[in-house]
Design an enzyme around this catalytic site. Sequence first.
Site, PDB file in Angstrom:
ATOM      1  N   GLY A  96       4.786   9.135   2.000  1.00  0.00           N
ATOM      2  CA  GLY A  96       5.579   7.943   2.278  1.00  0.00           C
ATOM      3  C   GLY A  96       5.812   7.184   0.988  1.00  0.00           C
ATOM      4  N   CYS A 127      -2.721   7.120  -2.939  1.00  0.00           N
ATOM      5  CA  CYS A 127      -1.508   6.309  -3.082  1.00  0.00           C
ATOM      6  C   CYS A 127      -0.840   6.673  -4.399  1.00  0.00           C
ATOM      7  CB  CYS A 127      -1.869   4.820  -3.065  1.00  0.00           C
ATOM      8  SG  CYS A 127      -0.420   3.752  -3.273  1.00  0.00           S
ATOM      9  N   LEU A 128       0.458   6.902  -4.362  1.00  0.00           N
ATOM     10  CA  LEU A 128       1.189   7.255  -5.585  1.00  0.00           C
ATOM     11  C   LEU A 128       1.116   6.141  -6.626  1.00  0.00           C
ATOM     12  CD1 LEU A 128       4.362   8.807  -3.893  1.00  0.00           C
ATOM     13  CD2 LEU A 128       2.512  10.060  -5.024  1.00  0.00           C
ATOM     14  N   HIS A 166      -0.229   2.267   6.055  1.00  0.00           N
ATOM     15  CA  HIS A 166      -0.293   2.257   4.583  1.00  0.00           C
ATOM     16  C   HIS A 166       1.019   1.713   3.999  1.00  0.00           C
ATOM     17  CE1 HIS A 166      -1.551   4.250   0.653  1.00  0.00           C
ATOM     18  NE2 HIS A 166      -0.294   3.960   0.439  1.00  0.00           N
ATOM     19  N   GLU A 167       2.145   2.201   4.525  1.00  0.00           N
ATOM     20  CA  GLU A 167       3.445   1.759   3.983  1.00  0.00           C
ATOM     21  C   GLU A 167       3.700   0.288   4.304  1.00  0.00           C
ATOM     22  OE1 GLU A 167       4.539   3.646   1.821  1.00  0.00           O
ATOM     23  OE2 GLU A 167       3.349   5.360   2.468  1.00  0.00           O
ATOM     24  N   GLN A 220       7.296   0.144  -4.377  1.00  0.00           N
ATOM     25  CA  GLN A 220       6.810   1.151  -5.331  1.00  0.00           C
ATOM     26  C   GLN A 220       7.894   1.620  -6.302  1.00  0.00           C
ATOM     27  OE1 GLN A 220       4.899   3.537  -1.981  1.00  0.00           O
ATOM     28  NE2 GLN A 220       3.469   3.904  -3.662  1.00  0.00           N
ATOM     29  N   HIS A 238       2.033  -1.908   1.843  1.00  0.00           N
ATOM     30  CA  HIS A 238       2.778  -2.069   0.586  1.00  0.00           C
ATOM     31  C   HIS A 238       3.792  -3.198   0.697  1.00  0.00           C
ATOM     32  CE1 HIS A 238       1.472   1.037  -2.140  1.00  0.00           C
ATOM     33  NE2 HIS A 238       1.636   2.005  -1.246  1.00  0.00           N
TER      34      HIS A 238
HETATM   35 ZN    ZN Z   1       0.753   3.842  -1.329  1.00  0.00          ZN
END
Ligand code: ZN
Length: 181
Positions: A49, A103-104, A145-146, A54, A149
Amino acid sequence: MSVHEIVEIGHPVLRERAREVTPEDLRSDAVQGLIDDMIDTMRAANGAGLAANQVAEPVRIAVVEVREGNPRYPYKPPVPLTVIVNPVIEPVDDEIEQINEGCLSVPNLRGEVPRHVNVRMRYLDRDGAEHEEVRRGLTAGTFQHELDHLDGVLIIDRTSPEQRREALAKLRPQPVLGPAG
Ligand code: ZN
């Protein structure tokens, strides 16, 4: 369509609450292009995701997709490409499980994060149509999670203090060692 740079922890946009998207904005070429680019960026990074924060765009849009054999998340069940705009998530019951997440935007950290197992999610798709769905298990965790963010929350805010310390220590620049002797 293009792949954007993914910003990492320390960038202030990751701590911003993203703003709601108006119907006019959603129809605009700029926002539709952003959605295309987010999909490309998520796929290029093998993410499950990606939230707009991000890619340094604090608007309430996220994309989720888990394809069979994702190398970062081999244990996650497949999820078809889903674009969520102005999402709202509420737990259906009190059941919580610890999910191992990465997480990226927080490289080198995997941590156990408590997530609701069953959630009801309301959102607009990229065409502005309203959706209401119940998501369960790891997929519910991915959407939570998204949504975090979009509220400026990162996994280090939800892991144990030990995991947080370990992660932050890894993120600090390592001292340059002089010649031995
Ligand atoms: Zn993340």
